[in-house]
Enzyme design. Structure first.
Site, short mmCIF file in Angstrom:
data_model
loop_
_atom_site.label_atom_id
_atom_site.label_comp_id
_atom_site.label_asym_id
_atom_site.label_seq_id
_atom_site.Cartn_x
_atom_site.Cartn_y
_atom_site.Cartn_z
N ALA A 170 0.83 -1.21 0.00
CA ALA A 170 0.00 0.00 0.00
C ALA A 170 0.86 1.25 0.00
O ALA A 170 0.50 2.26 -0.62
CB ALA A 170 -0.94 -0.01 1.20
N ASP A 171 1.99 1.23 0.68
CA ASP A 171 2.88 2.39 0.72
C ASP A 171 3.59 2.60 -0.61
O ASP A 171 3.60 3.71 -1.16
CB ASP A 171 3.92 2.20 1.82
CG ASP A 171 3.34 2.30 3.21
OD1 ASP A 171 2.58 3.24 3.45
OD2 ASP A 171 3.62 1.43 4.03
N VAL A 172 4.20 1.55 -1.11
CA VAL A 172 5.01 1.70 -2.33
C VAL A 172 4.13 2.04 -3.52
O VAL A 172 4.43 2.96 -4.30
CB VAL A 172 5.82 0.42 -2.59
CG1 VAL A 172 6.55 0.51 -3.92
CG2 VAL A 172 6.83 0.21 -1.46
N THR A 416 6.22 0.82 9.04
CA THR A 416 6.53 1.03 7.64
C THR A 416 5.37 1.68 6.93
O THR A 416 5.22 1.59 5.74
CB THR A 416 6.86 -0.31 6.95
OG1 THR A 416 5.73 -1.18 7.09
CG2 THR A 416 8.07 -0.94 7.56
N GLY A 418 2.42 4.54 5.59
CA GLY A 418 2.51 5.70 4.72
C GLY A 418 2.13 6.98 5.42
O GLY A 418 2.85 7.95 5.37
#
Length: 428
Positions: A170-172, A416, A418
């Site tokens: 989800a972050d990347v 980690t 976002g």
């Protein structure tokens, strides 16, 4: 000619992963990125492994960015931030919605001074709506948006335990989607002169990148049939040399089962009562897999097997760890990795660029992970601050000096995610 975004300035207020990955992507495309870091530092500085101020995590997402460290609780520091935003083409942030507004650094405040700016906010569920204020990290957004359930259904959980994923998708993905939206907004600005606000919701991103959403939102019961080609069911086999490899083709799916028959020169298996339907192939999957595996071992080596599989349009991929892959001939020739200094005499290996530009013939510029506040004087001087004014800001506590001992984060586990909660103590 250099990289496509040379001459653009990005001001990066973000932390940890989604925002930093977005800004790092823009940097790799040629932009000048200035990271604005709070007194306690980006939480990723405390990740392991690390040497001094530089962790591998921080280096991978921030190498090459210039670094200004200020305390936004000091009024003079907020003026520094505003003047920095005045010089920006792009601003990236991934705080919880409303956080930067409490410091007068929201889009409306910044755009009133710099109407051409493209301002991107990455959060879990967007800047409006019923979930606006929720904390959001990759595992929680992936659970909410269906990825975790899909993974559990795919792999099963016979021991009763649900399992997540070791990567922060989800972050990347949100960082990359934000970069795409920023590039589109920059194109619009080039055509019209108008800047604009970009609102990126991690939850929406997870639907946008999920190629099987149409399946899960349909009312069709496929039974044992596979809804898509590769990712749903990809069997592993052992090569003639004893290594493990994967095929993207399902043994069960009606679209893909014939590929194996063609590769094996076994059209007769289509009439085998054990394999006549997807349900029967699933019921007899172990026998079908054993048939293919036995055929594979009739070859002398993987090269000759690959030639026949390639003829039948079946790709293969050897099961490798990251280190083994990084040492392959392909990875060295791309190059897929590069080294950046750890600022203590050693180095850290991070990914290389995922693309090559034909007009960029210069070797990649060195990427150095900055110490906190390392470029305070350099950046402020370019903004018009005199040496005396910089000294005054320092004495006021508005600037965080480089090379100081950074206290560890209090009461926060390493994350980690976002959209981080506010690092500063002020709230809206």
């Amino acid at each position: 000619m250099g990289l496509p975004l040379e001459g653009l300035r990005v001001v990066d207020f973000s932390r940890v992963l989604a925002g930093p990955h977005c800004a790092q992507t823009l940097l790799e495309l040629g932009a000048d990125v200035i990271k604005v870091e709070p007194p306690r530092g980006d939480l990723s500085r405390f990740a392991f492994p690390r040497t001094g101020e530089v962790s591998g995590y921080y280096a991978q997402q921030n190498s090459g960015k210039r670094n200004v460290s200020i305390d936004l609780n000091v009024a003079a520091a907020r003026e520094v931030a505003l003047r920095l935003c005045d010089s920006a083409d792009v601003i990236v942030e991934n705080f919880r919605p409303g956080t930067l507004a409490s410091f007068g650094l929201d889009y409306a405040s910044v755009a009133a001074r710099n109407p051409r700016v493209v301002y991107a906010s990455i959060s879990g569920y967007g800047q409006t709506g019923p979930w606006r204020g929720r904390m959001a990290y990759a595992p929680t957004v992936q659970a909410e948006s269906g990825l975790t359930a899909t993974t559990a259904t795919h792999h099963g959980h016979a021991d009763g335990r649900l399992r997540g994923d070791s990567l922060s998708h989800a972050d990347v993905y949100s960082g990359l989607q934000a970069a795409i939206a920023i590039l589109a907004a920059l194109h619009h600005r080039e055509q019209t002169g108008e800047g604009q606000y970009v609102d990126v919701a991690m939850a929406a991103v997870m639907l946008a990148i999920n190629e099987r959403v149409h399946v899960d939102l349909s009312n069709v019961d496929l039974g044992a049939e596979r809804p898509i080609l590769g990712a749903t069911d990809h069997p592993f086999f052992t090569s003639p040399e004893g290594t493990v490899f994967v095929s993207p083709m399902s043994l069960v799916g009606s679209l893909t089962f014939p590929f194996y028959l063609a590769a094996m020169r076994r059209p007769d298996l289509a009439d085998d009562p054990r394999f006549a339907t997807p349900e029967l192939r699933l019921e007899h999957l172990a026998e079908l897999h054993a048939l293919v595996q036995t055929w594979i071992l009739t070859f002398d080596d993987m090269a000759s097997l690959d030639a026949q599989l390639d003829e039948a349009k079946i790709a293969t991929g050897r099961l490798r760890g990251i280190r083994e892959f990084a040492e392959t001939e392909w990875a060295r020739s791309w190059p897929a990795t590069r080294r950046v200094p750890d600022r203590s005499g050693g180095d850290i290996t991070v990914p290389g660029r995922p693309w090559h530009f034909s007009l960029d013939t210069a070797p990649p510029a060195p990427r150095v992970p900055a110490l906190q506040g390392e470029h305070n004087e350099e950046v402020l001087a370019a903004l018009g601050y005199s040496a005396a004014e910089v000294d005054h800001l320092r004495t006021q506590g508005a600037l965080v000096q480089p090379g100081r001992e950074i206290p560890p984060p209090e009461g926060q586990a390493e994350v980690t995610g976002g959209a981080l909660p506010p690092v500063t103590t002020r709230t809206r």
